[in-house]
Design a protein around this motif. Sequence first.
Motif, short mmCIF file in Angstrom:
data_model
loop_
_atom_site.label_atom_id
_atom_site.label_comp_id
_atom_site.label_asym_id
_atom_site.label_seq_id
_atom_site.Cartn_x
_atom_site.Cartn_y
_atom_site.Cartn_z
N UNK A 1 49.22 45.63 33.53
CA UNK A 1 48.69 46.91 32.99
C UNK A 1 47.18 46.99 33.12
N UNK A 2 46.51 45.85 32.83
CA UNK A 2 45.04 45.89 32.86
C UNK A 2 44.48 46.02 34.28
N UNK A 3 45.31 45.69 35.28
CA UNK A 3 44.84 45.82 36.68
C UNK A 3 45.07 47.23 37.23
N UNK A 4 46.10 47.89 36.69
CA UNK A 4 46.52 49.18 37.27
C UNK A 4 45.40 50.20 37.52
N UNK A 5 44.48 50.39 36.54
CA UNK A 5 43.46 51.44 36.79
C UNK A 5 42.50 51.11 37.93
N UNK A 6 42.50 49.87 38.36
CA UNK A 6 41.46 49.46 39.32
C UNK A 6 41.96 49.14 40.72
N UNK A 7 43.28 49.17 40.92
CA UNK A 7 43.78 48.64 42.21
C UNK A 7 43.34 49.44 43.44
N UNK A 8 42.90 50.70 43.23
CA UNK A 8 42.44 51.48 44.39
C UNK A 8 40.94 51.29 44.63
N UNK A 9 40.29 50.49 43.78
CA UNK A 9 38.85 50.25 43.95
C UNK A 9 38.62 49.23 45.06
N UNK A 10 37.49 49.38 45.73
CA UNK A 10 37.15 48.46 46.80
C UNK A 10 37.01 47.02 46.29
N UNK A 11 37.58 46.12 46.98
CA UNK A 11 37.52 44.68 46.71
C UNK A 11 38.27 44.25 45.45
N UNK A 12 38.91 45.21 44.75
CA UNK A 12 39.62 44.78 43.54
C UNK A 12 40.92 44.08 43.93
N UNK A 13 41.11 42.92 43.37
CA UNK A 13 42.36 42.19 43.58
C UNK A 13 42.87 41.75 42.22
N UNK A 14 44.15 41.91 42.01
CA UNK A 14 44.72 41.47 40.74
C UNK A 14 44.38 40.00 40.53
N UNK A 15 44.12 39.61 39.29
CA UNK A 15 43.72 38.23 39.01
C UNK A 15 44.72 37.21 39.54
N UNK A 16 45.99 37.57 39.38
CA UNK A 16 47.03 36.63 39.82
C UNK A 16 46.94 36.37 41.31
N UNK A 17 46.57 37.44 42.07
CA UNK A 17 46.49 37.29 43.51
C UNK A 17 45.44 36.27 43.88
N UNK A 18 44.31 36.34 43.17
CA UNK A 18 43.24 35.40 43.47
C UNK A 18 43.70 33.98 43.19
N UNK A 19 44.29 33.80 41.98
CA UNK A 19 44.64 32.44 41.60
C UNK A 19 45.76 31.89 42.50
N UNK A 20 46.62 32.75 42.96
CA UNK A 20 47.70 32.25 43.84
C UNK A 20 47.26 32.15 45.28
N UNK A 21 46.01 32.47 45.51
CA UNK A 21 45.45 32.38 46.87
C UNK A 21 46.27 33.17 47.89
N UNK A 22 46.74 34.34 47.46
CA UNK A 22 47.46 35.20 48.41
C UNK A 22 46.42 35.79 49.36
N UNK A 23 46.85 35.98 50.60
CA UNK A 23 45.92 36.54 51.57
C UNK A 23 45.62 37.99 51.24
N UNK A 24 44.42 38.42 51.52
CA UNK A 24 44.10 39.82 51.28
C UNK A 24 42.61 40.01 51.12
N UNK A 25 42.19 41.27 51.23
CA UNK A 25 40.75 41.55 51.15
C UNK A 25 40.42 42.43 49.94
N UNK A 26 41.44 43.02 49.35
CA UNK A 26 41.17 43.94 48.25
C UNK A 26 40.68 45.29 48.77
N UNK A 27 40.86 45.54 50.08
CA UNK A 27 40.38 46.81 50.64
C UNK A 27 41.53 47.73 51.06
N UNK A 28 42.74 47.16 51.18
CA UNK A 28 43.87 47.93 51.70
C UNK A 28 44.11 49.22 50.94
#
Length: 262
Positions: free
Chosen positions: A196-223
């Motif tokens: 829920x806390x990530x939802x308002x920000x997912x369309x922002x540039x470079x925003x990646x859900x915290x879990x994504x970072x910690x799980x080292x999922x590939x991505x740029x946060x720009x898609x």
Amino acid sequence: VLGIGGVVSIVIAVFAGLFLAKRALIPIQLSWEKQQRFIADASHELRTPLSVILVHLERLFRNPDHTIEQESENIWVSIQETKRLNKLVSDLLTLARSDSNELQIMKQHVRMDELAWKAVQSFQQLAELKEIDVQANIEQPLDMCGDGERLYQLLVILLDNALKYTKEKGTIKVTCRRDNHWVTMVVADTGIGIAKEDLPFIFDRFYRGDKMRSRKMEGTGLGLSIAKWIVDAHGGRIRVESEEGAGSSFTVMLPSRVKDAG
Ligand code: ADP
């Protein structure tokens, strides 16, 4: 191992990437604060793959007698990080060009159903590897006015995320239909969902859900910021519904006639 030529090519590729990135870092119409933030974030994101490539190239240099097999790990990581850099730079360029209005959408007749099938088919093989069931319910024909290349890119971004954030044996459903003057597309998955806390920000540039970072999922946060730009440029809307652990559903509504597109 790579030989001087190989290393020189990698260095040239990295510098070419940096040159393009520099162009990408000059968004004209953003406010000063936003520009600073964009530059800081972009530099930070560019630095990570660059540092990794540098470390691995130095290792190669230190062991000139090693065979390619012995250094395959170093070479593999360098290639992967160079690919990441490439994707990052091309995403940055898209956003910078959209900011400066250099990038405009082309108004033309598009068969959205054909684009959607093409996108779904391009993901089929990857989905099979994860035993993910991709279901498509696409109304035919879906004629509309828009930029085919960008609309395809939009679908690829949504499908790419759905696949990335859905565990093995999950399901992805793609629905495309006409609702009066709108073409509605839904990409829904049974993946990890969005907090829920990530939802308002997912369309922002470079925003990646915290879990994504910690799980080292590939991505740029720009898609998703590129996806939003494409939807906005067509005068459409994009929204997301998601529940952690249950899945996410992205709905895009596009007017079938784009009036004031470039
Ligand atoms: P990236 O996927 O490269 O991190 P995006 O801009 O495409 O960047 O997405 C931003 C964030 O939104 C992701 O980091 C992830 O937290 C979340 N997200 C996007 N799509 C999904 C999805 N289908 N399922 C779960 N989370 C998603």
